[in-house]
Motif scaffolding. Sequence first.
Motif, mmCIF file in Angstrom:
data_model
loop_
_atom_site.group_PDB
_atom_site.id
_atom_site.type_symbol
_atom_site.label_atom_id
_atom_site.label_comp_id
_atom_site.label_asym_id
_atom_site.label_seq_id
_atom_site.Cartn_x
_atom_site.Cartn_y
_atom_site.Cartn_z
ATOM 1 N N ILE A 1 0.834 -1.212 0.000
ATOM 2 C CA ILE A 1 0.000 0.000 0.000
ATOM 3 C C ILE A 1 0.868 1.261 0.000
ATOM 4 O O ILE A 1 0.608 2.212 -0.735
ATOM 5 N N ALA A 2 1.931 1.253 0.809
ATOM 6 C CA ALA A 2 2.807 2.439 0.897
ATOM 7 C C ALA A 2 3.412 2.779 -0.457
ATOM 8 O O ALA A 2 3.459 3.939 -0.856
ATOM 9 N N PHE A 3 3.868 1.744 -1.176
ATOM 10 C CA PHE A 3 4.490 1.959 -2.486
ATOM 11 C C PHE A 3 3.456 2.458 -3.495
ATOM 12 O O PHE A 3 3.717 3.372 -4.277
ATOM 13 N N THR A 4 2.252 1.872 -3.437
ATOM 14 C CA THR A 4 1.177 2.279 -4.347
ATOM 15 C C THR A 4 0.795 3.736 -4.106
ATOM 16 O O THR A 4 0.626 4.507 -5.053
ATOM 17 N N GLU A 5 0.678 4.110 -2.834
ATOM 18 C CA GLU A 5 0.321 5.496 -2.495
ATOM 19 C C GLU A 5 1.405 6.468 -2.963
ATOM 20 O O GLU A 5 1.108 7.543 -3.477
ATOM 21 N N LEU A 6 2.653 6.067 -2.791
ATOM 22 C CA LEU A 6 3.782 6.886 -3.229
ATOM 23 C C LEU A 6 3.729 7.088 -4.748
ATOM 24 O O LEU A 6 3.887 8.201 -5.249
ATOM 25 N N LYS A 7 3.486 5.988 -5.486
ATOM 26 C CA LYS A 7 3.416 6.073 -6.952
ATOM 27 C C LYS A 7 2.259 6.975 -7.388
ATOM 28 O O LYS A 7 2.391 7.753 -8.328
ATOM 29 N N LYS A 8 1.135 6.865 -6.686
ATOM 30 C CA LYS A 8 -0.024 7.717 -7.018
ATOM 31 C C LYS A 8 0.313 9.189 -6.802
ATOM 32 O O LYS A 8 -0.039 10.045 -7.612
ATOM 33 N N GLY A 9 1.012 9.465 -5.689
ATOM 34 C CA GLY A 9 1.414 10.847 -5.385
ATOM 35 C C GLY A 9 2.364 11.387 -6.433
ATOM 36 O O GLY A 9 2.221 12.525 -6.898
ATOM 37 N N ASN A 10 3.337 10.568 -6.822
ATOM 38 C CA ASN A 10 4.308 10.986 -7.847
ATOM 39 C C ASN A 10 3.623 11.192 -9.193
ATOM 40 O O ASN A 10 3.972 12.100 -9.947
ATOM 41 N N LEU A 11 2.651 10.330 -9.482
ATOM 42 C CA LEU A 11 1.903 10.451 -10.744
ATOM 43 C C LEU A 11 1.106 11.755 -10.768
ATOM 44 O O LEU A 11 1.020 12.413 -11.804
ATOM 45 N N LYS A 12 0.568 12.142 -9.613
ATOM 46 C CA LYS A 12 -0.170 13.415 -9.525
ATOM 47 C C LYS A 12 0.748 14.597 -9.854
ATOM 48 O O LYS A 12 0.353 15.524 -10.554
ATOM 49 N N SER A 13 1.980 14.547 -9.320
ATOM 50 C CA SER A 13 2.951 15.618 -9.615
ATOM 51 C C SER A 13 3.258 15.654 -11.108
ATOM 52 O O SER A 13 3.304 16.722 -11.728
ATOM 53 N N LEU A 14 3.464 14.475 -11.702
ATOM 54 C CA LEU A 14 3.743 14.381 -13.135
ATOM 55 C C LEU A 14 2.555 14.916 -13.941
ATOM 56 O O LEU A 14 2.729 15.692 -14.883
ATOM 57 N N GLU A 15 1.336 14.518 -13.553
ATOM 58 C CA GLU A 15 0.120 14.989 -14.240
ATOM 59 C C GLU A 15 0.030 16.515 -14.210
ATOM 60 O O GLU A 15 -0.331 17.141 -15.210
ATOM 61 N N SER A 16 0.357 17.097 -13.050
ATOM 62 C CA SER A 16 0.303 18.563 -12.918
ATOM 63 C C SER A 16 1.282 19.243 -13.871
ATOM 64 O O SER A 16 0.953 20.251 -14.508
ATOM 65 N N ILE A 17 2.489 18.667 -13.978
ATOM 66 C CA ILE A 17 3.512 19.234 -14.878
ATOM 67 C C ILE A 17 3.054 19.133 -16.331
ATOM 68 O O ILE A 17 3.175 20.092 -17.103
ATOM 69 N N ILE A 18 2.497 17.982 -16.702
ATOM 70 C CA ILE A 18 2.013 17.788 -18.084
ATOM 71 C C ILE A 18 0.840 18.731 -18.369
ATOM 72 O O ILE A 18 0.778 19.361 -19.420
ATOM 73 N N THR A 19 -0.070 18.833 -17.388
ATOM 74 C CA THR A 19 -1.246 19.711 -17.555
ATOM 75 C C THR A 19 -0.818 21.161 -17.764
ATOM 76 O O THR A 19 -1.373 21.875 -18.605
ATOM 77 N N GLN A 20 0.186 21.608 -16.997
ATOM 78 C CA GLN A 20 0.719 22.975 -17.175
ATOM 79 C C GLN A 20 1.175 23.185 -18.623
ATOM 80 O O GLN A 20 0.894 24.216 -19.237
ATOM 81 N N GLY A 21 1.874 22.179 -19.161
ATOM 82 C CA GLY A 21 2.364 22.256 -20.542
ATOM 83 C C GLY A 21 1.236 22.239 -21.558
ATOM 84 O O GLY A 21 1.299 22.918 -22.594
ATOM 85 N N GLN A 22 0.184 21.460 -21.258
ATOM 86 C CA GLN A 22 -0.978 21.397 -22.168
ATOM 87 C C GLN A 22 -1.726 22.733 -22.177
ATOM 88 O O GLN A 22 -2.154 23.202 -23.225
#
Length: 209
Positions: free
Chosen positions: A120-141
């Motif tokens: 669960i800890a690893f999954t939550e971490l990956k979800k959090g990191n994915l959110k950061s990545l999504e935000s960066i991509i969204t800014q570019g879009q």
Amino acid sequence: MSNFELNDKKIQILEVAEKLFSEKGFEGTSIRDISKHAKINIAMVSYYFGSKERLLEALILYKTSDLKLQLENLLQENLEPVEKVNKLIEIYVNRICLNKGIYRVLHFELNAKKREKSMIAFTELKKGNLKSLESIITQGQEKGVFRKDIIIPLITPTIIGTFFHFHMNRSFFEELLDLKTEEMFNNYIKTSLTKHIQQTIKALLVYEN
């Protein structure tokens, strides 16, 4: 750390566990092995962490909590979208280089279904990191720099997969690219391989001219 307090003994156990997981794999390492190498009573290891899965979870949090912070800080930086993604890739590659053993265990050895609860800890971490990545991509879009049809969850495996293919075929690439020493191999990762991954991701993100 927010989820658990770390004392010197716990850190000692985690460092030994990381080394053994890297060398012998998760399945091939026992709590007994860890206690023996850490020179700490087996009962103490069990007392601190409970099970091998819980120990792995603690190790993930110990090794990757600062990655979350780095990505959150990157989000706030005043950079152009492509520069921000390039910096994100540098952060990822540096992070994997520092923690190759634990990343290999996490990405290649653990059956997600079999260990769903303990990961669960690893999954939550990956979800959090994915959110950061999504935000960066969204800014570019939003700035009209990045395409709208990007499959964002596949960007991270593209980065990590490229790194590990290179690393797991090390002897082949050392001969092919004439990388005679450890230093040459590591420098190649930091320069040429990182640049190649940046170019690959940029090609996925940016509109064709």
